[in-house]
Write a protein that holds these residues in place. Structure first.
Motif, short mmCIF file in Angstrom:
data_model
loop_
_atom_site.label_atom_id
_atom_site.label_comp_id
_atom_site.label_asym_id
_atom_site.label_seq_id
_atom_site.Cartn_x
_atom_site.Cartn_y
_atom_site.Cartn_z
N TYR A 194 55.61 -14.14 60.36
CA TYR A 194 54.67 -13.85 61.76
C TYR A 194 53.51 -14.09 61.23
O TYR A 194 53.29 -13.42 60.20
N LEU A 195 52.61 -14.50 62.19
CA LEU A 195 51.03 -15.29 61.26
C LEU A 195 50.50 -13.96 62.50
O LEU A 195 50.43 -14.17 63.59
N LEU A 196 49.55 -12.88 62.58
CA LEU A 196 48.99 -12.23 62.35
C LEU A 196 47.73 -12.48 62.46
O LEU A 196 46.57 -12.13 61.93
N SER A 197 47.22 -13.15 64.26
CA SER A 197 45.85 -14.03 64.67
C SER A 197 45.32 -12.71 65.59
O SER A 197 44.86 -13.40 66.50
N VAL A 198 45.71 -11.35 65.39
CA VAL A 198 44.48 -10.56 66.22
C VAL A 198 43.27 -10.45 65.71
O VAL A 198 42.74 -10.51 63.88
N PRO A 199 41.66 -10.20 65.96
CA PRO A 199 40.53 -9.51 65.41
C PRO A 199 40.93 -8.10 64.29
O PRO A 199 41.75 -7.78 64.60
N MET A 200 40.48 -8.73 63.49
CA MET A 200 40.39 -7.34 62.54
C MET A 200 40.63 -6.04 62.82
O MET A 200 41.31 -5.33 62.52
N GLN A 201 38.93 -5.52 63.92
CA GLN A 201 39.24 -4.38 64.51
C GLN A 201 40.73 -3.28 65.60
O GLN A 201 40.59 -2.58 65.56
N LYS A 202 41.59 -5.07 65.18
CA LYS A 202 42.51 -4.80 66.25
C LYS A 202 43.93 -4.54 65.76
O LYS A 202 45.17 -4.75 66.71
N LEU A 203 43.56 -5.06 64.55
CA LEU A 203 44.91 -5.51 63.57
C LEU A 203 45.97 -3.81 63.97
O LEU A 203 46.59 -4.32 63.50
N ARG A 204 45.53 -3.06 63.48
CA ARG A 204 46.38 -1.55 63.52
C ARG A 204 47.40 -1.35 64.55
O ARG A 204 48.41 -1.50 64.29
N ALA A 205 46.47 -1.47 65.68
CA ALA A 205 47.02 -1.27 67.31
C ALA A 205 47.79 -2.08 67.29
O ALA A 205 49.10 -2.04 67.51
N GLY A 206 47.72 -3.26 67.19
CA GLY A 206 48.56 -4.69 66.87
C GLY A 206 49.99 -4.33 66.61
O GLY A 206 51.02 -4.45 66.58
N GLU B 250 50.72 -0.92 65.27
CA GLU B 250 51.40 -0.24 65.57
C GLU B 250 52.32 -0.88 66.91
O GLU B 250 53.77 0.22 67.10
N ALA B 251 52.27 -0.99 67.55
CA ALA B 251 53.19 -1.44 69.03
C ALA B 251 54.35 -1.88 68.60
O ALA B 251 55.13 -2.30 69.55
N HIS B 252 54.18 -2.74 67.35
CA HIS B 252 55.38 -3.71 67.46
C HIS B 252 56.06 -3.12 65.76
O HIS B 252 56.49 -3.80 65.35
N LYS B 253 56.29 -2.01 65.38
CA LYS B 253 56.23 -1.27 64.06
C LYS B 253 57.85 -1.38 63.50
O LYS B 253 58.01 -2.33 62.46
N GLU B 254 58.22 -1.24 64.84
CA GLU B 254 59.80 -1.21 64.79
C GLU B 254 60.32 -3.25 64.09
O GLU B 254 60.91 -3.50 63.49
N ALA B 255 60.10 -4.00 65.26
CA ALA B 255 60.54 -5.00 65.61
C ALA B 255 60.19 -6.08 63.99
O ALA B 255 60.58 -6.66 63.26
N LEU B 256 58.60 -5.18 63.50
CA LEU B 256 58.53 -6.03 62.18
C LEU B 256 57.78 -4.95 60.75
O LEU B 256 58.31 -6.17 59.28
N ALA B 257 59.23 -4.43 60.89
CA ALA B 257 59.67 -4.10 60.02
C ALA B 257 60.15 -4.78 58.54
O ALA B 257 61.24 -5.91 58.71
N GLY B 258 59.94 -4.68 57.48
CA GLY B 258 60.68 -5.56 56.46
C GLY B 258 60.21 -6.70 56.82
O GLY B 258 61.02 -7.57 55.90
N GLN B 259 59.48 -7.39 56.95
CA GLN B 259 59.56 -9.17 58.02
C GLN B 259 57.68 -9.56 57.00
O GLN B 259 57.39 -9.01 56.18
N VAL B 260 58.06 -11.02 57.32
CA VAL B 260 56.97 -11.46 56.10
C VAL B 260 55.47 -11.68 57.27
O VAL B 260 55.93 -12.06 58.45
N LEU B 261 54.83 -11.17 56.86
CA LEU B 261 53.44 -11.03 57.29
C LEU B 261 52.57 -11.01 57.05
O LEU B 261 51.97 -11.05 56.12
N VAL B 262 51.80 -12.38 57.97
CA VAL B 262 50.64 -13.55 57.37
C VAL B 262 49.46 -12.85 57.86
O VAL B 262 49.19 -13.62 59.32
N ALA B 263 48.35 -12.07 57.20
CA ALA B 263 47.23 -11.83 57.95
C ALA B 263 46.59 -13.03 58.00
O ALA B 263 46.40 -14.33 56.83
N CYS B 264 46.00 -12.94 59.27
CA CYS B 264 45.08 -14.49 60.10
C CYS B 264 43.62 -13.95 60.41
O CYS B 264 43.06 -14.77 60.73
#
Ligand SMILES: NC(=O)C1=CN([C@@H]2O[C@H](COP(=O)(O)OP(=O)(O)OC[C@H]3O[C@@H](n4cnc5c(N)ncnc54)[C@H](OP(=O)(O)O)[C@@H]3O)[C@@H](O)[C@H]2O)C=CC1
Ligand SMILES: O=C(CO)COP(=O)(O)O
Length: 318
Positions: free
Chosen positions: A70-82, A84-98
């Protein structure tokens, strides 16, 4: 299938680029925006005038996947909220911060925020000089893909690069993230001096001393100097401090001209300057330009006062 989370300018540009190699999901949190993009095959709000290829599958339902990043392309100050809203789906996944910045409330870098929310995520950062529209148009671009896990870094380099988007690998995540975050602070400073009519020589001085400041902070945090000299540091500093396409530079220009700036436009460097300054003061790291940008962007100083502050510092060796 790779998923890009966040249908802003950069997320859309990345999805268009990745579509050259196969199907890619572009997730937008706003259902009506997703619907509009599906119908018009454009992102009119954030990247107008560029068509979405057929391989870009726009969705408002985050795909569940196993293995693909998953490529996470949201503004830095919104990353945590983004996250938190999908914690379950993203658990254990490969997450690339952009994203490029430091979280204001915590002082954490993008991959640190990811691990704070999703401890078992496998993380990397994609950063460097690239305007979203350039990537979307397939213009030649080179970025840094930094991952502490060298094997995962090689996999991601192979999966995310294209013929036009050349990725260089690194294991120095701290250096790559700090380079991308700090160059935005310097771009605001450069925009401000140009906006105030202080000239190109002043900008060159700020870029050079700004780079020294970036290296000072990054090395204190354990980053390698060579990373700062690369695409994610020097490369992105050069692009963002000299181009009117940069929103951080545009924000600086408006500060220098004493004009208002649209608060809905993403300007990562303003909050990041405050976060970095707090950290620098705690660790006793000299960051005068970051200090000046914080004072300017919070309205505590005007450009002339900020320049006086910088120019009246004690004389020192380079
Ligand atoms: N634009 C560029 O040229 C480049 C940008 N970057 C970096 O990419 C990052 C994103 O920037 P960019 O795409 O330009 O920003 P934009 O302002 O264009 O878009 C931001 C996107 O993030 C979404 N978003 C905001 N909050 C959340 C949330 N809580 N959950 C999910 N999605 C959310 C927004 O959705 P909504 O519309 O619904 O608010 C929007 O789609 C930044 O860190 C930037 O520095 C890096 C390189 C180039
Ligand atoms: O990071 C970018 C280019 O590398 C985009 O810069 P802005 O966020 O200032 O527009």
């Amino acid at each position: 299938m790779i998923t890009v989370m966040g249908a802003g300018a950069f997320g859309t540009g990345l999805a268009i680029s990745l579509a050259q190699t196969g199907p890619v999901a572009l997730w937008a949190r706003n259902r009506s925006q997703a619907e509009e993009m599906r119908t018009t095959r454009q992102n009119a709000r954030r990247l107008s005038g560029i068509d979405l290829p057929d391989h870009v599958q726009v969705t408002a339902d985050l795909p569940r996947q196993s293995g693909a990043p998953y490529l996470l392309s949201v503004p830095m100050q919104k990353l945590r909220a983004g996250l938190e809203a999908h914690k379950e789906a993203l658990a254990g996944q490969v997450l690339v911060a952009c994203c490029k910045g430091i979280e204001l409330d915590s002082g954490l870098r993008p991959t640190e925020v990811i691990r704070a929310v999703i401890p078992d995520a496998r993380t990397a950062i994609l950063t460097g000089p690239s305007f979203a529209a350039d990537i979307a148009r397939g213009l030649p671009t080179a970025l840094t893909l930094a991952c502490a896990d060298a094997t995962l870094g090689e996999d991601l380099q192979a999966q995310l690069g294209t013929t036009a988007l050349r990725l260089y690998r690194s294991t120095d995540v701290t250096g790559a993230e700090l380079g991308g975050a700090l160059k935005n602070v310097m771009a605001i400073a450069c925009g401000a001096v140009i906006g105030a009519g202080l000239g190109e020589s002043a900008r060159a001085a700020l870029m050079t001393r700004g780079f020294a400041e970036m290296c000072r902070m990054a090395e204190a945090k354990g980053a390698r100097a060579s990373t700062l000299a690369g695409l994610s540091g020097f490369g992105d500093l050069a692009l963002t401090c000299t181009s009117e396409l940069s929103r951080n530079y545009q924000f600086g220009l408006s500060l220098g001209r004493g004009e208002a700036f649209d608060p809905t436009i993403t300007v990562e460097g303003a909050a990041t300057a405050q976060a970095v300054l707090t950290e620098a003061q705690k660790a006793n790291i000299d960051m005068p330009i970051t200090h000046a940008v914080t004072a300017l962007s919070t309205g505590k100083l005007q450009v002339a006062q900020a320049m006086d502050m910088l120019l009246s510092r004690p004389q020192k060796e380079e």
